[in-house]
Design a protein around this motif. Structure first.
Motif, mmCIF file in Angstrom:
data_model
loop_
_atom_site.group_PDB
_atom_site.id
_atom_site.type_symbol
_atom_site.label_atom_id
_atom_site.label_comp_id
_atom_site.label_asym_id
_atom_site.label_seq_id
_atom_site.Cartn_x
_atom_site.Cartn_y
_atom_site.Cartn_z
ATOM 1 N N SER A 220 0.828 -1.213 0.000
ATOM 2 C CA SER A 220 0.000 0.000 0.000
ATOM 3 C C SER A 220 0.863 1.265 0.000
ATOM 4 N N SER A 221 2.179 1.126 0.231
ATOM 5 C CA SER A 221 3.022 2.323 0.203
ATOM 6 C C SER A 221 3.291 2.791 -1.223
ATOM 7 N N PHE A 222 2.966 1.952 -2.224
ATOM 8 C CA PHE A 222 3.185 2.404 -3.611
ATOM 9 C C PHE A 222 2.053 2.066 -4.571
ATOM 10 N N SER A 223 1.046 1.274 -4.144
ATOM 11 C CA SER A 223 -0.008 0.948 -5.107
ATOM 12 C C SER A 223 -1.388 1.204 -4.516
ATOM 13 N N SER A 224 -2.397 1.052 -5.365
ATOM 14 C CA SER A 224 -3.772 1.333 -4.937
ATOM 15 C C SER A 224 -4.236 0.247 -3.957
ATOM 16 N N PRO A 225 -5.292 0.546 -3.165
ATOM 17 C CA PRO A 225 -5.781 -0.452 -2.208
ATOM 18 C C PRO A 225 -6.169 -1.779 -2.862
ATOM 19 N N LEU A 226 -6.782 -1.704 -4.050
ATOM 20 C CA LEU A 226 -7.232 -2.920 -4.727
ATOM 21 C C LEU A 226 -6.033 -3.794 -5.119
ATOM 22 N N LEU A 227 -5.041 -3.152 -5.732
ATOM 23 C CA LEU A 227 -3.843 -3.901 -6.133
ATOM 24 C C LEU A 227 -3.078 -4.411 -4.911
ATOM 25 N N SER A 228 -3.043 -3.578 -3.868
ATOM 26 C CA SER A 228 -2.341 -3.986 -2.639
ATOM 27 C C SER A 228 -2.977 -5.237 -2.053
ATOM 28 N N ALA A 229 -4.315 -5.266 -2.051
ATOM 29 C CA ALA A 229 -5.037 -6.433 -1.511
ATOM 30 C C ALA A 229 -4.708 -7.668 -2.349
ATOM 31 N N LEU A 230 -4.689 -7.454 -3.662
ATOM 32 C CA LEU A 230 -4.409 -8.559 -4.587
ATOM 33 C C LEU A 230 -2.998 -9.102 -4.370
ATOM 34 N N PHE A 231 -2.027 -8.181 -4.256
ATOM 35 C CA PHE A 231 -0.631 -8.587 -4.045
ATOM 36 C C PHE A 231 -0.483 -9.328 -2.709
ATOM 37 N N ALA A 232 -1.071 -8.747 -1.662
ATOM 38 C CA ALA A 232 -0.913 -9.329 -0.317
ATOM 39 C C ALA A 232 -1.560 -10.719 -0.259
ATOM 40 N N LEU A 233 -2.726 -10.821 -0.890
ATOM 41 C CA LEU A 233 -3.440 -12.103 -0.911
ATOM 42 C C LEU A 233 -2.621 -13.148 -1.685
ATOM 43 N N SER A 234 -2.036 -12.707 -2.813
ATOM 44 C CA SER A 234 -1.211 -13.616 -3.612
ATOM 45 C C SER A 234 -0.013 -14.101 -2.811
ATOM 46 N N PHE B 35 0.148 -14.341 0.389
ATOM 47 C CA PHE B 35 -0.326 -15.259 1.430
ATOM 48 C C PHE B 35 -0.503 -16.663 0.854
ATOM 49 N N VAL B 36 -1.142 -16.724 -0.323
ATOM 50 C CA VAL B 36 -1.379 -18.036 -0.950
ATOM 51 C C VAL B 36 -0.042 -18.688 -1.315
ATOM 52 N N ALA B 37 0.833 -17.900 -1.954
ATOM 53 C CA ALA B 37 2.145 -18.440 -2.346
ATOM 54 C C ALA B 37 2.934 -18.857 -1.108
ATOM 55 N N GLY B 38 2.856 -18.050 -0.057
ATOM 56 C CA GLY B 38 3.582 -18.341 1.179
ATOM 57 C C GLY B 38 3.085 -19.599 1.865
#
Lengths: 319, 258
Positions: free
Chosen positions: B160-174, B176-179
């Protein structure tokens, strides 16, 4: 820093060539000038008005000075220290344009939070906050969540947070924006009282009447360029032709319309612009209608002419 | 410095509480109550396994959802509503702000997780009438879940320090799944060669090893959790969170607030 300049102990703010260019568009390839090489000096203890239409670069300048955005070029000093020095931040206050605060907090909680961030001790905060709320007209509202506040009340909270830590320089971005005439008058009085306490006030506005009533000097900004700086007293002493009369009681509106075409009503409060020759008669008309007079302030005159003249000048980079 | 970080953290915690983030505890309690009739139909040993699996999975899901969705809004909401301006115009560094927000949400999740932990032990006591030594292992599993939240909050803040909330959620969720499949990714990296091997190895270091932080099944079957794993996971989480927060601070410090 691109350039350094000599320090003057009497200067509150020194801006030397601050510039801001925004990268816009999807690929950030296009450039848009937010502020073009601004040079400005503000003396300690003065009220300085930053005038200009919307999009002139007033907010950009204030954001640069507050460290919210970084300049493309140039530098600035506040109270003889680099503007980005954290030590300076404890000595300045800032009211953003159309302030919005954490609406889950009450004014007391909000001011306590900001006070802590400004380094005010807990006993001092407990002492200052109720007094300050009373001073901005929010006594008795300290325990109400901000989500229930009107725009005018939020503006008062905004002013309170800007001066809570007793700063030496106060930056106000459109402090009268969205206020009714009574609120505007109260903010004007507050700015005057800050100045009487010896504080430097730097405020942006596009309302010339406010600048004329409050400022020692004004700067006119347009399209990101400084178009001119002038001492207000020099301008207004030349010609005081029109006055803004603000009063309460709508029954007096027909009588006041006879004095001027520019009559505006907001709830119970109305304002009319009258010529100097008709001012006395207008005030007597208000008295006869039992209307409550709120304020009489000179408007238009030569500040307006100066402003319009500066806006009309061709683009240039001032030095 | 610590006073300012503490003030920002407390304000973040207070905001989460007043925005009813902790209402998820009600859903958690309802879930435990709703499963009671189901558990009554099966034998006591299976009941215990099922209760631990179900309740710890619920703690994980609630915690991850809060970490991602509150985490991505920690900074973006402040920028969007411009509540950040009066904060950063004071003697508050951007690093202090990020750290304060991080600690505030971590504190919220700590309180949330502790309340849920109490719920798990109460449910267990009602079912088995007494505690065994193995029940203490549940605490380790919950501690590991909390470490997962610590990692995910850091990632959500970073994105969220560099992207929109929607993209941030998508990245963080990805992430989590990958992790959650980090062990498989590491296995694949060990077997691969050439460019894809390098890529897989790099990815296996970037993606958080959340698989190592999930011992729910082992705990529910009373398997032993070595102390070394507790130490390794704690150290790993501290390093990973420090790296993500440092990156978030570096990016956020250069960002213009429009």
């Amino acid at each position: 820093m691109p350039r350094s300049f000599p320090t003057n102990p009497m200067l509150a703010v020194e801006i030397l060539g601050l510039e801001k260019t925004y990268a816009i568009g999807f690929w950030k390839k296009k450039r848009k000038d937010g502020l073009k090489s601004l040079h400005l000096e503000i003396q300690q203890g003065e009220v300085f008005g930053f005038l200009g239409p919307n999009g002139a670069g007033k907010t950009t300048t204030l954001k640069l000075l507050m460290g919210l955005i970084s300049p493309t070029a140039g530098t600035a000093r506040i109270l003889n220290q680099p503007w980005h020095d954290p030590a300076v931040r404890a000595r300045i206050g800032f009211l953003p344009e159309q302030p919005y605060f954490y609406d889950h907090l009450t004014p007391i909680e909000l001011l306590d939070y900001y006070g802590t961030l400004s380094g005010i001790s807990a006993p001092d905060r407990r002492l200052r906050i109720p007094k300050l709320l009373e001073r901005v007209g929010l006594a008795g509202q300290g325990g109400t969540q901000l989500r229930k506040f009107s725009k005018g009340m939020l503006q008062r909270v905004g002013i309170a947070q800007a001066v809570l830590h007793e700063p030496e320089v106060v930056f106000l971005d459109e402090p009268m924006s969205g206020l009714d005439p009574v609120g505007r008058r109260e903010v004007r009085n507050f700015i005057q009282s800050l100045n009487r306490e010896g504080k430097t006030v730097f405020f942006s506005t596009h309302i010339l009447g406010d600048a004329e009533a409050l400022c020692h000097r004004v700067a006119v900004l347009n399209k990101g360029e400084l178009r001119g700086i002038s001492v207000v007293a020099d301008l207004t002493s030349q010609n005081r032709s029109r006055f803004e009369v603000v009063w309460q009681a709508t029954a007096a509106i027909p009588a006041m319309r006879a004095f001027g075409n520019e009559t505006h009503v907001a709830g119970e409060v109305a304002r009319t612009i009258v010529r100097e020759s008709q001012l006395q008669a207008a005030l007597e008309a208000l008295k006869s209608q039992s209307a409550q007079l709120i304020s009489v302030n000179p408007v238009g005159g030569s500040l307006e002419e100066y402003f319009l003249q500066k806006l009309g000048e061709p683009d240039k980079v001032p030095r | 410095m610590t006073t300012r970080i503490r003030a920002i953290a407390f304000n973040t915690f207070r905001e989460a509480v007043r925005d009813r983030v902790l209402y998820n505890l009600v859903f958690f309690a309802l879930l435990l109550v709703a499963t009671a009739p189901l558990l009554g139909e099966i034998s006591i040993g299976v009941q215990r396994v099922l209760l631990i699996n179900l309740s710890l999975s619920a703690i994980s899901i609630f915690g991850i959802v809060i970490s991602i969705f509150v985490g991505i809004s920690l900074v973006s909401k402040e920028i969007e509503r411009r509540t950040l301006y009066p904060v950063l115009s004071r003697p508050v560094g951007r690093g202090e702000f990020i750290l304060g927000k991080y600690c505030g949400l971590a504190g919220t999740l700590l309180v949330n997780t502790m309340a849920m932990t109490t719920g798990v032990y109460v449910a267990l006591l009602l079912m088995t009438r007494s505690f065994t030594r193995a029940d203490a292992n549940i605490l380790i599993a919950i501690y590991f879940l909390f470490l997962q939240f610590i990692v995910i909050i850091g990632l959500a803040l970073l994105f969220s320090s560099f992207s929109s909330p929607l993209l941030s959620a998508l990245f963080a969720l990805s992430m989590f799944v990958a992790g959650s499949f980090a062990a498989d990714l590491r296995g694949f990296a060990a077997m691969s060669h050439g460019p894809e091997g390098l890529l897989a190895r790099a990815a296996s270091y970037v993606v958080p090893n959340l698989a190592s932080l999930n011992v729910i099944t082992r705990v529910s079957h009373d398997q032993f959790i070595p102390a070394a794993l507790v130490g390794y996971n704690t150290l790993y989480t501290l390093l990973y969170a420090t790296a993500t927060i440092t990156a978030a601070v570096l990016i956020f410090s250069r960002r213009d607030l429009k």
